[in-house]
Scaffold this motif. Structure first.
Motif, PDB file in Angstrom:
ATOM      1  N   PHE A 296       0.854  -1.203   0.086  1.00 28.46           N
ATOM      2  CA  PHE A 296      -0.030  -0.008  -0.027  1.00 28.46           C
ATOM      3  C   PHE A 296       0.856   1.310   0.013  1.00 28.46           C
ATOM      4  N   ASN A 297       2.283   1.078  -0.291  1.00 30.20           N
ATOM      5  CA  ASN A 297       3.028   2.446  -0.257  1.00 30.20           C
ATOM      6  C   ASN A 297       3.313   2.922   1.105  1.00 30.20           C
ATOM      7  N   MET A 298       3.290   2.244   2.150  1.00 32.01           N
ATOM      8  CA  MET A 298       3.799   2.463   3.543  1.00 32.01           C
ATOM      9  C   MET A 298       5.147   2.295   3.599  1.00 32.01           C
ATOM     10  N   LYS A 299       5.775   3.051   4.312  1.00 31.37           N
ATOM     11  CA  LYS A 299       7.239   2.573   4.697  1.00 31.37           C
ATOM     12  C   LYS A 299       7.201   2.280   6.380  1.00 31.37           C
ATOM     13  N   THR A 300       8.233   1.698   6.623  1.00 32.57           N
ATOM     14  CA  THR A 300       8.429   1.343   8.049  1.00 32.57           C
ATOM     15  C   THR A 300       8.465   2.774   8.945  1.00 32.57           C
ATOM     16  N   TYR A 301       7.856   2.572   9.908  1.00 32.94           N
ATOM     17  CA  TYR A 301       7.679   3.796  11.102  1.00 32.94           C
ATOM     18  C   TYR A 301       9.020   4.316  11.608  1.00 32.94           C
ATOM     19  N   THR A 302       9.213   5.402  11.378  1.00 35.68           N
ATOM     20  CA  THR A 302      10.468   6.210  11.890  1.00 35.68           C
ATOM     21  C   THR A 302      10.330   7.030  13.026  1.00 35.68           C
ATOM     22  N   GLY A 303       8.979   7.167  13.514  1.00 41.19           N
ATOM     23  CA  GLY A 303       8.686   8.165  14.830  1.00 41.19           C
ATOM     24  C   GLY A 303       9.586   7.481  15.921  1.00 41.19           C
ATOM     25  N   GLY A 304       8.735   6.863  16.877  1.00 38.00           N
ATOM     26  CA  GLY A 304       9.321   6.512  18.237  1.00 38.00           C
ATOM     27  C   GLY A 304       9.866   5.073  18.083  1.00 38.00           C
ATOM     28  N   THR A 305      10.330   4.681  19.175  1.00 42.17           N
ATOM     29  CA  THR A 305      10.826   3.145  19.261  1.00 42.17           C
ATOM     30  C   THR A 305       9.772   2.094  19.241  1.00 42.17           C
ATOM     31  N   ILE A 306       9.946   1.056  18.511  1.00 43.29           N
ATOM     32  CA  ILE A 306       8.773   0.161  18.529  1.00 43.29           C
ATOM     33  C   ILE A 306       9.294  -1.162  18.792  1.00 43.29           C
ATOM     34  N   PRO A 307       8.759  -1.834  19.447  1.00 40.92           N
ATOM     35  CA  PRO A 307       9.280  -3.361  19.863  1.00 40.92           C
ATOM     36  C   PRO A 307       9.276  -4.263  18.885  1.00 40.92           C
ATOM     37  N   GLU A 308      10.250  -5.260  18.931  1.00 41.31           N
ATOM     38  CA  GLU A 308      10.265  -6.027  17.625  1.00 41.31           C
ATOM     39  C   GLU A 308       9.238  -6.945  17.369  1.00 41.31           C
ATOM     40  N   SER A 324      -0.586   8.854   8.023  1.00 40.73           N
ATOM     41  CA  SER A 324      -1.141   8.007   9.033  1.00 40.73           C
ATOM     42  C   SER A 324       0.000   7.060   9.352  1.00 40.73           C
ATOM     43  N   ALA A 325      -0.141   6.430  10.921  1.00 37.86           N
ATOM     44  CA  ALA A 325       0.793   5.581  11.160  1.00 37.86           C
ATOM     45  C   ALA A 325      -0.068   4.574  11.699  1.00 37.86           C
ATOM     46  N   ARG A 326       0.379   3.144  11.391  1.00 40.05           N
ATOM     47  CA  ARG A 326      -0.298   1.916  11.691  1.00 40.05           C
ATOM     48  C   ARG A 326       0.443   0.751  12.349  1.00 40.05           C
ATOM     49  N   ALA A 327       0.100   0.056  13.132  1.00 36.49           N
ATOM     50  CA  ALA A 327       0.706  -0.809  13.832  1.00 36.49           C
ATOM     51  C   ALA A 327      -0.060  -2.106  14.005  1.00 36.49           C
ATOM     52  N   PHE A 352       0.523   8.423  18.007  1.00 38.10           N
ATOM     53  CA  PHE A 352       0.598   7.271  17.867  1.00 38.10           C
ATOM     54  C   PHE A 352       1.590   6.266  18.934  1.00 38.10           C
ATOM     55  N   ASP A 353       2.751   7.042  19.210  1.00 37.43           N
ATOM     56  CA  ASP A 353       3.408   6.427  20.399  1.00 37.43           C
ATOM     57  C   ASP A 353       2.912   6.419  21.677  1.00 37.43           C
ATOM     58  N   LEU A 363      -2.875  -4.580  26.745  1.00 38.58           N
ATOM     59  CA  LEU A 363      -2.858  -5.913  26.291  1.00 38.58           C
ATOM     60  C   LEU A 363      -1.108  -6.086  25.791  1.00 38.58           C
ATOM     61  N   PRO A 364      -0.460  -6.903  26.396  1.00 44.16           N
ATOM     62  CA  PRO A 364       0.836  -6.890  26.015  1.00 44.16           C
ATOM     63  C   PRO A 364       1.006  -8.022  24.739  1.00 44.16           C
ATOM     64  N   SER A 365       2.058  -7.597  24.257  1.00 48.98           N
ATOM     65  CA  SER A 365       2.260  -8.293  22.992  1.00 48.98           C
ATOM     66  C   SER A 365       2.888  -9.635  23.516  1.00 48.98           C
ATOM     67  N   GLY A 366       2.665 -10.701  22.511  1.00 49.23           N
ATOM     68  CA  GLY A 366       3.341 -12.100  22.807  1.00 49.23           C
ATOM     69  C   GLY A 366       2.203 -12.961  23.147  1.00 49.23           C
ATOM     70  N   SER A 367       2.569 -14.324  23.054  1.00 47.74           N
ATOM     71  CA  SER A 367       1.584 -15.397  23.112  1.00 47.74           C
ATOM     72  C   SER A 367       1.775 -16.109  24.739  1.00 47.74           C
TER      73      SER A 367
END
Length: 367
Positions: A296-308, A324-327, A352-353, A363-367
């Motif tokens: 969709f022509n979106m690039k990697t987010y360059t704002g704040g620090t994002i978890p892996e 827009s910013a999307r995660a 967004f951050d 809701l923390p990330s991970g399984s």
């Protein structure tokens, strides 16, 4: 020395404690036995009117008692106000009857129930309580004989002991109270400084998720999205593209939830949570959606620090075109999609951050 003087001397010795009560009785009987022939001594008339005294009962109301002792209070002044004068009032055939005359000094009692003459008895008369009737001719509290001096001395000694013990107890209680308050309020070994220890109990006020689909409370003005409860509702509302719907469907999407909020600066926040078959299906869907964002022509987010384990992309603002910013990230078997859209790139990144950090904590990330 006359027998009256000898009796007076015996009284003084008994009062001072130099002789016992038994010795007093024995010596008194000896003096009285030797004075049977002595003429009665005339009494001097008192210069003042007779003070108040309890009136003796008429002789006819009491049975004659040859051993009775009559005590009469007179107003005659005596050399010693505490002395007891004994005069012989015997009659023919009555060799053992004696009369005790107790000098009375001081002013007559005034108000408070004391009255002279044969008036009504004082209010406390009515029961002897072990002391004899006070209205009788020989009140028990007067005519107790020499034993009265011994009992009085013992009672007064005990009273003084109890009074001293009571004072000591009161002082001990006062001292203990002062020690307690001073030690509790401070005054320790810190030079008199008061040290206050405060125990603070920290209670978490952060809300907890109701389930694995719950969305954190968003800032700004909330829109009502309560009608969306399943993934089919999302498809019906056309919130995602056809390709994105296909990715969710492949992962076995079932339940869903949506939250939308508009901030005062014009930014719009959208959060979508969808339950998939399991954590593996959710992780596969997250990777597929990340590839679609690049398409969709979106690039990697360059704002704040994002978890892996969070994939984040952005579209920059160009003229009147919104950016827009999307995660996307996985919480157990839930796939979380978060987006902030607006016309100011700096504001978009800031909001967004902030929202992503809040949702990750909720809701923390991970399984």
């Amino acid at each position: 020395m006359t027998w009256q003087e000898e009796l007076q001397k015996l009284d003084l010795e008994l009062a001072s404690g130099r002789i016992s009560a038994d010795d007093y009785r024995q010596r008194r009987d000896e003096v009285l036995a030797g004075s049977t022939s002595a003429p009665p001594q005339p009494q001097q008339q008192a210069p003042f009117a007779a003070p108040f005294r309890w009136q003796a009962m008429p002789p006819q109301q009491q049975a004659p008692n040859p051993d009775a002792t009559q005590v009469v209070s007179t107003g005659q002044a005596a050399p010693n106000p505490d002395a007891t004068q004994v005069v012989n009032t015997q009659k023919a055939g009555d060799s053992e009857r004696t009369q005790f005359v107790r000098p009375v000094s001081g002013p007559e009692p005034q108000q408070g129930g004391w009255q002279s003459g044969p008036s009504a008895p004082p209010p406390w008369v009515g029961g002897d309580g072990g002391f004899g009737p006070m209205g009788g001719s020989t009140p028990g509290w007067i005519a107790q004989g020499p034993e009265t001096f011994d009992d009085a001395g013992k009672s007064s000694g005990k009273g003084r002991i109890f009074a001293i013990v009571g004072v000591v107890l009161v002082l001990a209680l006062i001292g203990g109270g002062i020690w307690w308050f001073t030690t509790q309020s401070g005054g320790g070994g810190n030079g008199g400084e008061t040290t206050a220890q405060t125990t603070t109990q920290t209670t978490s006020t952060k809300p907890k998720p109701k389930d694995d689909l719950d969305i954190v409370a968003l800032p700004g003005s909330q829109e009502d999205q309560s009608g969306i409860k399943t993934f089919e509702d999302i498809v019906a509302q056309k919130l995602l593209t056809e390709e994105e719907n296909a990715v969710y469907a492949t992962g076995g999407a079932t339940k869903a939830r949506v939250a939308v909020s508009k901030l005062p600066n014009g930014d719009v926040i959208q959060v979508i949570t969808v339950q998939l078959t399991d954590a593996t299906a959710a992780t596969t869907a997250r990777e597929a959606l990340a590839a679609l964002q690049t398409k969709f022509n979106m690039k990697t987010y360059t704002g704040g620090t994002i978890p892996e384990d969070v994939s984040a992309h952005q579209i920059d603002v160009e003229g009147d075109k919104k950016g827009s910013a999307r995660a996307h990230y996985v919480h157990k078997s839930t796939l979380v999609r978060l987006q902030v859209a607006g016309k100011d790139q700096a504001a978009i990144s800031k909001d967004f951050d902030s929202v992503l950090a809040a949702q990750l904590e909720f809701l923390p990330s991970g399984s």
